[in-house]
Write an enzyme that holds these catalytic residues in place. Structure first.
Site, mmCIF file in Angstrom:
data_model
loop_
_atom_site.group_PDB
_atom_site.id
_atom_site.type_symbol
_atom_site.label_atom_id
_atom_site.label_comp_id
_atom_site.label_asym_id
_atom_site.label_seq_id
_atom_site.Cartn_x
_atom_site.Cartn_y
_atom_site.Cartn_z
ATOM 1 N N ARG A 26 0.837 -1.204 0.000
ATOM 2 C CA ARG A 26 0.000 0.000 0.000
ATOM 3 C C ARG A 26 0.876 1.260 0.000
ATOM 4 O O ARG A 26 0.632 2.218 -0.735
ATOM 5 C CB ARG A 26 -0.914 0.004 1.225
ATOM 6 C CG ARG A 26 -1.783 1.228 1.286
ATOM 7 C CD ARG A 26 -2.614 1.313 2.544
ATOM 8 N NE ARG A 26 -2.919 2.701 2.829
ATOM 9 C CZ ARG A 26 -3.923 3.368 2.286
ATOM 10 N NH1 ARG A 26 -4.739 2.777 1.461
ATOM 11 N NH2 ARG A 26 -4.115 4.638 2.566
ATOM 12 N N PHE A 40 -6.675 -1.087 3.644
ATOM 13 C CA PHE A 40 -5.885 -1.356 4.852
ATOM 14 C C PHE A 40 -5.700 -2.857 5.056
ATOM 15 O O PHE A 40 -6.375 -3.662 4.408
ATOM 16 C CB PHE A 40 -6.462 -0.681 6.096
ATOM 17 C CG PHE A 40 -7.798 -1.223 6.551
ATOM 18 C CD1 PHE A 40 -7.873 -2.140 7.586
ATOM 19 C CD2 PHE A 40 -8.975 -0.775 5.976
ATOM 20 C CE1 PHE A 40 -9.103 -2.626 8.021
ATOM 21 C CE2 PHE A 40 -10.206 -1.249 6.409
ATOM 22 C CZ PHE A 40 -10.269 -2.185 7.437
ATOM 23 N N ALA A 55 -10.506 -27.428 15.369
ATOM 24 C CA ALA A 55 -9.936 -28.776 15.223
ATOM 25 C C ALA A 55 -10.999 -29.814 15.593
ATOM 26 O O ALA A 55 -11.164 -30.827 14.918
ATOM 27 C CB ALA A 55 -8.709 -28.927 16.109
ATOM 28 N N LYS A 111 -20.806 -18.071 -0.073
ATOM 29 C CA LYS A 111 -21.243 -19.154 0.824
ATOM 30 C C LYS A 111 -22.737 -19.022 1.110
ATOM 31 O O LYS A 111 -23.294 -17.929 0.989
ATOM 32 C CB LYS A 111 -20.452 -19.065 2.120
ATOM 33 C CG LYS A 111 -19.017 -19.499 1.963
ATOM 34 C CD LYS A 111 -18.452 -19.854 3.308
ATOM 35 C CE LYS A 111 -17.184 -20.657 3.179
ATOM 36 N NZ LYS A 111 -16.733 -21.175 4.474
ATOM 37 N N GLU A 138 -3.367 -17.810 5.710
ATOM 38 C CA GLU A 138 -4.506 -17.497 4.838
ATOM 39 C C GLU A 138 -4.656 -15.983 4.707
ATOM 40 O O GLU A 138 -4.718 -15.277 5.721
ATOM 41 C CB GLU A 138 -5.790 -18.098 5.418
ATOM 42 C CG GLU A 138 -7.003 -17.890 4.510
ATOM 43 C CD GLU A 138 -8.285 -18.471 5.090
ATOM 44 O OE1 GLU A 138 -8.705 -19.550 4.640
ATOM 45 O OE2 GLU A 138 -8.868 -17.840 5.991
HETATM 46 P P1 0O2 Z 1 -2.966 3.529 10.651
HETATM 47 O O1 0O2 Z 1 -1.992 4.615 10.819
HETATM 48 O O2 0O2 Z 1 -4.019 3.538 11.698
HETATM 49 O O3 0O2 Z 1 -3.500 3.374 9.274
HETATM 50 P P2 0O2 Z 1 -0.652 -4.582 15.936
HETATM 51 O O4 0O2 Z 1 -1.110 -6.003 15.848
HETATM 52 O O5 0O2 Z 1 -1.534 -3.712 16.781
HETATM 53 O O6 0O2 Z 1 0.793 -4.450 16.242
HETATM 54 P P3 0O2 Z 1 -1.717 -3.199 13.705
HETATM 55 O O7 0O2 Z 1 -1.437 -3.305 12.271
HETATM 56 O O8 0O2 Z 1 -1.748 -1.827 14.285
HETATM 57 O O9 0O2 Z 1 -0.709 -4.074 14.474
HETATM 58 O O10 0O2 Z 1 -3.089 -3.865 14.059
HETATM 59 P P4 0O2 Z 1 -4.135 -4.653 13.213
HETATM 60 O O11 0O2 Z 1 -5.312 -4.817 14.149
HETATM 61 O O12 0O2 Z 1 -3.585 -5.819 12.558
HETATM 62 O O13 0O2 Z 1 -4.521 -3.653 12.047
HETATM 63 C C1 0O2 Z 1 -5.247 -2.537 12.300
HETATM 64 C C2 0O2 Z 1 -4.899 -1.563 11.209
HETATM 65 O O14 0O2 Z 1 -6.024 -1.523 10.328
HETATM 66 C C3 0O2 Z 1 -4.732 -0.173 11.781
HETATM 67 O O15 0O2 Z 1 -3.864 0.540 10.933
HETATM 68 C C4 0O2 Z 1 -6.109 0.417 11.615
HETATM 69 O O16 0O2 Z 1 -6.079 1.812 11.487
HETATM 70 C C5 0O2 Z 1 -6.539 -0.211 10.302
HETATM 71 N N1 0O2 Z 1 -7.992 -0.255 10.216
HETATM 72 C C6 0O2 Z 1 -8.877 -0.974 10.931
HETATM 73 N N2 0O2 Z 1 -10.126 -0.740 10.542
HETATM 74 C C7 0O2 Z 1 -10.049 0.159 9.523
HETATM 75 C C8 0O2 Z 1 -11.004 0.778 8.688
HETATM 76 O O17 0O2 Z 1 -12.207 0.546 8.776
HETATM 77 N N3 0O2 Z 1 -10.522 1.630 7.732
HETATM 78 C C9 0O2 Z 1 -9.197 1.885 7.581
HETATM 79 N N4 0O2 Z 1 -8.797 2.705 6.621
HETATM 80 N N5 0O2 Z 1 -8.272 1.318 8.374
HETATM 81 C C10 0O2 Z 1 -8.689 0.460 9.326
HETATM 82 P P5 0O2 Z 1 -2.347 0.802 11.276
HETATM 83 O O18 0O2 Z 1 -1.569 -0.083 10.399
HETATM 84 O O19 0O2 Z 1 -2.115 0.693 12.737
HETATM 85 O O20 0O2 Z 1 -2.053 2.241 10.832
HETATM 86 P P1 0O2 Z 2 -11.856 -16.709 12.539
HETATM 87 O O1 0O2 Z 2 -10.462 -16.498 12.929
HETATM 88 O O2 0O2 Z 2 -12.774 -16.721 13.712
HETATM 89 O O3 0O2 Z 2 -12.314 -15.809 11.431
HETATM 90 P P2 0O2 Z 2 -14.667 -23.528 6.925
HETATM 91 O O4 0O2 Z 2 -14.862 -24.948 6.529
HETATM 92 O O5 0O2 Z 2 -15.370 -22.566 6.008
HETATM 93 O O6 0O2 Z 2 -14.960 -23.230 8.353
HETATM 94 P P3 0O2 Z 2 -11.912 -23.477 5.964
HETATM 95 O O7 0O2 Z 2 -12.039 -24.730 5.224
HETATM 96 O O8 0O2 Z 2 -10.707 -23.278 6.817
HETATM 97 O O9 0O2 Z 2 -13.150 -23.214 6.884
HETATM 98 O O10 0O2 Z 2 -11.830 -22.369 4.901
HETATM 99 P P4 0O2 Z 2 -12.491 -21.038 4.532
HETATM 100 O O11 0O2 Z 2 -13.971 -21.111 4.525
HETATM 101 O O12 0O2 Z 2 -11.822 -20.640 3.288
HETATM 102 O O13 0O2 Z 2 -12.003 -20.051 5.665
HETATM 103 C C1 0O2 Z 2 -12.571 -19.970 6.903
HETATM 104 C C2 0O2 Z 2 -12.524 -18.530 7.355
HETATM 105 O O14 0O2 Z 2 -13.225 -17.720 6.409
HETATM 106 C C3 0O2 Z 2 -13.260 -18.338 8.649
HETATM 107 O O15 0O2 Z 2 -12.377 -18.523 9.704
HETATM 108 C C4 0O2 Z 2 -13.719 -16.907 8.568
HETATM 109 O O16 0O2 Z 2 -12.683 -16.007 8.850
HETATM 110 C C5 0O2 Z 2 -14.077 -16.804 7.107
HETATM 111 N N1 0O2 Z 2 -15.442 -17.268 6.877
HETATM 112 C C6 0O2 Z 2 -15.835 -18.329 6.163
HETATM 113 N N2 0O2 Z 2 -17.176 -18.440 6.144
HETATM 114 C C7 0O2 Z 2 -17.655 -17.399 6.854
HETATM 115 C C8 0O2 Z 2 -18.989 -16.959 7.174
HETATM 116 O O17 0O2 Z 2 -20.006 -17.548 6.808
HETATM 117 N N3 0O2 Z 2 -19.080 -15.824 7.939
HETATM 118 C C9 0O2 Z 2 -17.976 -15.145 8.355
HETATM 119 N N4 0O2 Z 2 -18.169 -14.051 9.088
HETATM 120 N N5 0O2 Z 2 -16.719 -15.549 8.075
HETATM 121 C C10 0O2 Z 2 -16.554 -16.656 7.336
HETATM 122 P P5 0O2 Z 2 -12.851 -18.990 11.133
HETATM 123 O O18 0O2 Z 2 -12.464 -20.403 11.343
HETATM 124 O O19 0O2 Z 2 -14.257 -18.609 11.371
HETATM 125 O O20 0O2 Z 2 -11.867 -18.189 12.033
#
Ligand code: 0O2
Ligand code: 0O2
Length: 211
Positions: A26, A40, A55, A111, A138
């Site tokens: 990005r 993001f 599991a 789905k 994934e």
């Molecule tokens: P910025 O400056 O906010 O863009 P961490 O696990 O906490 O060390 P990270 O990446 O901060 O690492 O956390 P996470 O939960 O993996 O990712 C969250 C990132 O996704 C944050 O950005 C959030 O701002 C961004 N995010 C979440 N929801 C939204 C949304 O709806 N819109 C947008 N544009 N961004 C979202 P960063 O990378 O911290 O930086």
């Molecule tokens: P998390 O971390 O809670 O999100 P499956 O047989 O579908 O359960 P498989 O074979 O691993 O799983 O593969 P798939 O469907 O490609 O990927 C599963 C993940 O896709 C889920 O992870 C969700 O993150 C997302 N997903 C799949 N189906 C749905 C759905 O109906 N609703 C939502 N909200 N997410 C979905 P997990 O296991 O839920 O983990």
């Protein structure tokens, strides 16, 4: 607990590294001042309780988790428009720091729940003090509307443990259709914007030519 810490350590490393790499994509678009198909990026390691639940549900023996549970390391890339998704998938296909082992297209084939997203499963090499270890991760690629729906459905799923009352199920289905229409509307607006940009750049070129 120590055993879990050891098992999850390479997954934690992979998620941290992949977050940097995918966010870096990005950042490169921003540097180029071109439109970024990536809005993001987020990432997480699946909590132990969810690993055990899944599991159990999918009858995966704990000594087969590495091979059979593909989303212990999970990344999500959010896009503004549906058309961006395939561009992001192409970018992932062109990288040579991991290998794609499977793609699941829940956009062309949504789905039954109404869930839509594009899933790319990768084999990612992590460097450990005992040498290289390849782990599965994934990457879910989806629009903001798909993400909104999935996030809400996921929390309700947690509340009802997958057994939705009929009225909630129906509302979720309607919400999924609304999210789909929102994506379509946005794609059309995007088309309008691009047409306008193309028109103005042609006009500018003409004016330059007349000088
Ligand atoms: P910025 O400056 O906010 O863009 P961490 O696990 O906490 O060390 P990270 O990446 O901060 O690492 O956390 P996470 O939960 O993996 O990712 C969250 C990132 O996704 C944050 O950005 C959030 O701002 C961004 N995010 C979440 N929801 C939204 C949304 O709806 N819109 C947008 N544009 N961004 C979202 P960063 O990378 O911290 O930086
Ligand atoms: P998390 O971390 O809670 O999100 P499956 O047989 O579908 O359960 P498989 O074979 O691993 O799983 O593969 P798939 O469907 O490609 O990927 C599963 C993940 O896709 C889920 O992870 C969700 O993150 C997302 N997903 C799949 N189906 C749905 C759905 O109906 N609703 C939502 N909200 N997410 C979905 P997990 O296991 O839920 O983990």
């Amino acid at each position: 607990m120590k055993h879990w810490d050891q098992f999850l350590a390479p997954y934690k490393l992979a998620v941290e590294e992949l977050k940097v790499k995918l966010k870096g994509m990005r950042a490169q678009f921003e540097l180029d001042t071109t439109y970024s198909p990536i809005e993001f990026v987020t990432g997480r390691v699946k909590p132990i309780a969810s690993i055990l639940d899944k599991a159990n549900l999918k009858r995966i023996p704990l000594n087969r988790l590495e091979q059979e549970m593909q989303d212990i390391a999970g990344l999500r890339m959010m896009c503004q428009f549906v058309d961006d998704i395939i561009k992001v998938v192409e970018l992932l296909r062109n990288r040579n720091d991991f290998e794609i082992v499977e793609e699941r297209d829940y956009i062309s084939h949504e789905k039954s729940s109404g869930y839509r997203s594009y899933h790319v499963v990768i084999s990612y090499p992590v460097q450990t003090i005992n040498g290289e270890k390849k782990i599965l991760a994934e990457i879910q690629i989806r629009t903001l509307a798909m993400n909104f729906w999935a996030t809400v459905e996921h929390s309700l799923n947690y509340k009802y443990r997958g057994q939705f009352p009929e009225d909630i199920k129906m509302r979720l289905q309607r919400a999924a259709e609304a999210a789909f229409r929102l994506d379509e509307e946005m794609s059309q607006i995007r088309g309008e914007i691009q047409d306008a940009q193309a028109f103005f750049s042609r006009k500018k070129e003409q004016q330059e030519g007349e000088k």
